[in-house]
Design an enzyme around this catalytic site. Structure first.
Site, PDB file in Angstrom:
ATOM      1  CE  LYS A 104      26.080 -37.039  44.778  1.00 14.79           C
ATOM      2  NZ  LYS A 104      27.253 -36.213  44.410  1.00 14.79           N
ATOM      3  CG  HIS A 113      27.183 -38.334  49.294  1.00 11.60           C
ATOM      4  ND1 HIS A 113      28.280 -37.500  49.280  1.00 11.60           N
ATOM      5  CD2 HIS A 113      26.929 -38.630  50.587  1.00 11.60           C
ATOM      6  CE1 HIS A 113      28.660 -37.289  50.548  1.00 11.60           C
ATOM      7  NE2 HIS A 113      27.857 -37.957  51.350  1.00 11.60           N
ATOM      8  CD  GLU A 134      27.887 -37.493  54.694  1.00 10.83           C
ATOM      9  OE1 GLU A 134      27.723 -38.657  54.257  1.00 10.83           O
ATOM     10  OE2 GLU A 134      28.748 -36.717  54.245  1.00 10.83           O
TER      11      GLU A 134
HETATM   12  P1  CMP Z   1      29.867 -36.027  46.715  1.00 11.23           P
HETATM   13  O1  CMP Z   1      30.469 -37.349  47.065  1.00 11.23           O
HETATM   14  O2  CMP Z   1      28.419 -35.863  46.926  1.00 11.23           O
HETATM   15  O3  CMP Z   1      30.633 -34.885  47.519  1.00 11.23           O
HETATM   16  C1  CMP Z   1      30.780 -33.568  47.054  1.00 11.23           C
HETATM   17  C2  CMP Z   1      30.272 -33.405  45.663  1.00 11.23           C
HETATM   18  O4  CMP Z   1      30.731 -32.258  44.995  1.00 11.23           O
HETATM   19  C3  CMP Z   1      30.745 -34.539  44.787  1.00 11.23           C
HETATM   20  O5  CMP Z   1      30.148 -35.737  45.151  1.00 11.23           O
HETATM   21  C4  CMP Z   1      30.422 -33.997  43.409  1.00 11.23           C
HETATM   22  O6  CMP Z   1      29.058 -34.168  43.070  1.00 11.23           O
HETATM   23  C5  CMP Z   1      30.718 -32.519  43.614  1.00 11.23           C
HETATM   24  N1  CMP Z   1      32.041 -32.217  43.083  1.00 11.23           N
HETATM   25  C6  CMP Z   1      33.202 -32.560  43.631  1.00 11.23           C
HETATM   26  N2  CMP Z   1      34.233 -32.117  42.878  1.00 11.23           N
HETATM   27  C7  CMP Z   1      33.682 -31.483  41.831  1.00 11.23           C
HETATM   28  C8  CMP Z   1      34.224 -30.824  40.711  1.00 11.23           C
HETATM   29  N3  CMP Z   1      35.532 -30.737  40.510  1.00 11.23           N
HETATM   30  N4  CMP Z   1      33.372 -30.279  39.833  1.00 11.23           N
HETATM   31  C9  CMP Z   1      32.046 -30.370  40.040  1.00 11.23           C
HETATM   32  N5  CMP Z   1      31.455 -30.992  41.075  1.00 11.23           N
HETATM   33  C10 CMP Z   1      32.278 -31.552  41.973  1.00 11.23           C
END
Ligand code: CMP
Length: 148
Positions: free
Chosen positions: A10, A120, A131
């Site tokens: 990211k 991610h 994806e």
């Molecule tokens: P990712 O694995 O990319 O999938 C969804 C994303 O949402 C996660 O990683 C985080 O970057 C974001 N995310 C998930 N939960 C939260 C949270 N509680 N607060 C802020 N960002 C979140």
């Protein structure tokens, strides 16, 4: 059997060349084969489309904004049990949980906040398919599987 997964570095991590290099090395050290790799920047609508399933969550706005805030790097990775292994390497999404329960994990080491959490990874075979197609639309999974 080999499995494919989609891994993304990211914007928070790509912004730090040392971190980016460390994460690349981590991928190689863990026996992943890099099938494809590309650097890209999302427009806001790419971000909204990719994270549509989270629309309505309290963190959605900051998430889509962050993911469109700068360059990132996408990897198409192959390995036996790739999805699980990459998720284990990343550690928990929430940075406090990552720090306490998996300090050696990528997020445990480098995660800044629950949103700016470095990486991610696909969480299932179905999401890996979706994806991979999102980031690498020219990639033909069936063809690749046949060659293996
Ligand atoms: P990712 O694995 O990319 O999938 C969804 C994303 O949402 C996660 O990683 C985080 O970057 C974001 N995310 C998930 N939960 C939260 C949270 N509680 N607060 C802020 N960002 C979140």
């Amino acid at each position: 059997v080999l499995q494919l997964t989609l891994a993304v570095i990211k914007p928070d991590a790509v912004a730090h060349p040392v971190m980016l290099e460390a994460l690349h090395q981590r991928i190689l050290d863990n026996n992943f084969v890099i099938v494809k790799c590309k650097d890209l920047v999302w427009r806001r609508q790419d971000s909204e489309r990719f994270y549509a399933e989270h629309s309505g969550r309290f963190f959605y706005q900051r998430l889509v904004e962050f993911m469109a805030s700068g360059p990132m790097r996408a990897y198409l990775l192959a390995r036996e049990d790739a999805i699980r292994h990459w998720r284990e390497l990343m550690g928990p999404t929430k940075v406090f949980r990552a720090r306490y329960t998996a300090p050696e994990s990528i997020r445990g080491q480098f995660g800044l906040t629950d949103t700016r959490n470095t990486t991610h990874g696909s969480d299932s075979i179905e999401s890996a398919r979706r994806e991979i197609d999102f980031f690498f639309p020219d990639f033909c999974m069936e063809e690749w599987m046949d060659k293996e």
